[in-house]
Motif scaffolding. Structure first.
Motif, short mmCIF file in Angstrom:
data_model
loop_
_atom_site.label_atom_id
_atom_site.label_comp_id
_atom_site.label_asym_id
_atom_site.label_seq_id
_atom_site.Cartn_x
_atom_site.Cartn_y
_atom_site.Cartn_z
N VAL A 1 0.91 -1.32 0.10
CA VAL A 1 0.05 0.12 -0.18
C VAL A 1 0.84 1.31 -0.15
CG1 VAL A 1 -1.85 1.52 1.25
CG2 VAL A 1 -1.92 -0.99 1.01
N ILE A 2 0.46 2.09 -0.66
CA ILE A 2 1.07 3.58 -0.75
C ILE A 2 0.09 4.73 -0.16
CG2 ILE A 2 2.19 5.44 -2.10
CD1 ILE A 2 2.70 3.36 -4.31
N GLY A 3 0.88 5.39 0.94
CA GLY A 3 -0.07 6.68 1.32
C GLY A 3 0.59 7.71 1.20
N GLY A 4 -0.41 8.85 1.15
CA GLY A 4 0.10 10.12 1.12
C GLY A 4 -0.71 10.93 1.87
N PHE A 5 -0.29 12.10 2.47
CA PHE A 5 -1.21 13.04 3.26
C PHE A 5 -0.87 14.34 3.07
CE2 PHE A 5 2.86 12.92 5.66
CZ PHE A 5 3.06 14.37 6.28
N ALA A 6 -2.04 15.07 3.32
CA ALA A 6 -2.03 16.60 3.26
C ALA A 6 -2.46 16.97 4.55
CB ALA A 6 -2.90 17.11 1.99
N GLY A 7 -1.99 18.03 5.21
CA GLY A 7 -2.43 18.43 6.59
C GLY A 7 -1.57 18.55 7.48
N ALA A 8 -1.93 18.55 9.06
CA ALA A 8 -1.11 18.67 9.94
C ALA A 8 -0.06 17.45 9.91
CB ALA A 8 -1.65 18.73 11.21
N MET B 1 -5.85 11.85 3.29
CA MET B 1 -4.87 10.78 2.96
C MET B 1 -5.44 10.46 1.47
SD MET B 1 -4.67 8.61 6.56
CE MET B 1 -3.41 7.55 5.93
N ILE B 2 -4.55 9.93 0.72
CA ILE B 2 -4.60 9.11 -0.37
C ILE B 2 -3.83 7.80 -0.02
CG2 ILE B 2 -4.21 8.88 -2.93
CD1 ILE B 2 -4.64 11.64 -3.20
N VAL B 3 -4.73 6.59 -0.22
CA VAL B 3 -4.01 5.32 -0.11
C VAL B 3 -4.46 4.73 -1.39
CG1 VAL B 3 -3.87 5.46 2.40
CG2 VAL B 3 -6.08 4.77 1.33
N VAL B 4 -3.49 3.81 -1.91
CA VAL B 4 -3.54 2.85 -3.02
C VAL B 4 -2.87 1.63 -2.53
CG1 VAL B 4 -3.52 4.92 -4.55
CG2 VAL B 4 -1.59 3.65 -4.17
N ASP B 5 -3.38 0.53 -3.58
CA ASP B 5 -3.01 -0.55 -3.53
C ASP B 5 -3.10 -1.15 -4.87
OD1 ASP B 5 -5.47 -1.69 -3.90
OD2 ASP B 5 -5.74 -2.85 -2.02
N LYS B 6 -3.05 -2.49 -5.31
CA LYS B 6 -2.87 -2.62 -6.91
C LYS B 6 -4.30 -2.55 -7.44
CE LYS B 6 -3.41 -7.58 -5.81
NZ LYS B 6 -2.66 -9.06 -5.95
N THR B 7 -5.33 -2.52 -6.50
CA THR B 7 -6.62 -2.37 -7.13
C THR B 7 -7.41 -0.96 -6.90
OG1 THR B 7 -7.76 -3.71 -5.61
CG2 THR B 7 -6.92 -4.96 -7.46
N ASP B 8 -7.19 -0.57 -5.73
CA ASP B 8 -7.95 0.45 -5.39
C ASP B 8 -7.38 1.92 -5.24
OD1 ASP B 8 -10.25 -0.75 -4.93
OD2 ASP B 8 -9.75 -2.02 -3.38
N SER B 9 -7.68 2.88 -5.18
CA SER B 9 -7.33 4.53 -5.02
C SER B 9 -8.15 5.04 -4.20
CB SER B 9 -6.97 5.12 -6.33
OG SER B 9 -5.99 4.55 -7.06
N LEU B 10 -7.90 5.46 -3.06
CA LEU B 10 -8.85 5.99 -2.07
C LEU B 10 -8.63 7.30 -1.53
CD1 LEU B 10 -9.70 2.49 -0.14
CD2 LEU B 10 -11.03 3.54 -2.24
N VAL B 11 -9.38 8.28 -1.17
CA VAL B 11 -9.25 9.54 -0.63
C VAL B 11 -10.07 9.37 0.75
CG1 VAL B 11 -9.65 11.91 -0.48
CG2 VAL B 11 -9.05 10.77 -2.52
N ALA C 1 2.73 -2.00 -8.88
CA ALA C 1 2.23 -2.59 -10.21
C ALA C 1 0.84 -2.87 -9.88
CB ALA C 1 3.05 -4.05 -10.39
N THR C 2 0.10 -2.91 -10.84
CA THR C 2 -1.30 -3.18 -10.73
C THR C 2 -1.90 -4.33 -11.36
OG1 THR C 2 -2.00 -1.82 -12.65
CG2 THR C 2 -1.89 -0.73 -10.63
N ASP C 3 -3.22 -4.62 -10.98
CA ASP C 3 -3.67 -6.07 -11.69
C ASP C 3 -4.07 -5.69 -13.38
OD1 ASP C 3 -3.39 -7.34 -9.57
OD2 ASP C 3 -5.72 -7.06 -8.90
#
Length: 188
Positions: free
Chosen positions: A55-62, A108-118, A184-186
């Motif tokens: 999983v990859i995560g990225g954040f904006a904010g404090a 936060m934005i989090v992604v894995d090989k199938t989903d991208s989520l905010v 890498a994704t599916d």
């Protein structure tokens, strides 16, 4: 307390963008941390690998709030391995209902090989239709650029880097020191 909040310049900005294209998903974030009109740091790492690199995560904010959320997300990912959506929904429930977590100011934005989520503190777990999403003060600039570049022959990493470059030219709270992670994704 309201007067104190109005007098304190507050933490601003960041830009996080994710691009899903050509069998890869990329999350990129700038490195600038600002306090009001002052740049405090140029090379912050706002994008990181989670769940053993799945999983990859990225954040904006404090920043401290974001690290707290990353820790909570890691715990949810351990509880629900290989179920990013479920882990994020459970985190969003906690974030919205827990007295301590409710006060956290981050997205936060989090992604894995199938989903991208905010993920937001209001209980949102959002999945973009296009495979491209962005958050932060420069998020709309990066999102617009990435959507326009998605139809080119550029790969996911090149689209994300160019979108970040464009956002940095427009948003004063975004710089060109980019941290980028790829999975890498599916899809191919």
């Amino acid at each position: 307390m309201a007067d104190q909040a109005q007098n304190f310049p507050g933490w601003h900005g960041t830009t996080i963008v994710t691009v899903r294209k050509g069998g890869k998903v990329v999350v990129a974030g700038d490195g600038q941390v600002s306090l009001g009109p002052t740049v405090i740091k140029h090379s912050a790492k706002k994008v990181r690998l989670l769940a053993g690199g799945k999983v990859i995560g990225g954040f904006a904010g404090a920043t401290a709030d974001a690290f707290t959320l990353f820790e909570r997300l890691e715990a949810k990912l351990e509880q629900y391995p290989d179920q990013l959506m479920r882990a994020c929904v459970e985190l969003a429930k906690d974030w919205r209902t827990d007295r301590y977590l409710r006060r956290l100011e981050a997205m936060m934005i989090v992604v894995d090989k199938t989903d991208s989520l905010v993920l937001t503190g209001t209980g949102d777990v959002l999945s973009p239709d296009s495979g491209i999403t962005a958050i932060g003060s420069g998020g709309n600039y990066a999102l617009s650029a990435a959507l326009a570049l998605q139809e080119t022959d550029m790969d996911a990493e090149a689209v994300a880097r160019k979108a970040m470059e464009i956002a940095a030219k427009i948003c004063v709270y975004t710089n060109e020191q980019v941290t980028l992670e790829t999975l890498a994704t599916d899809e191919s």
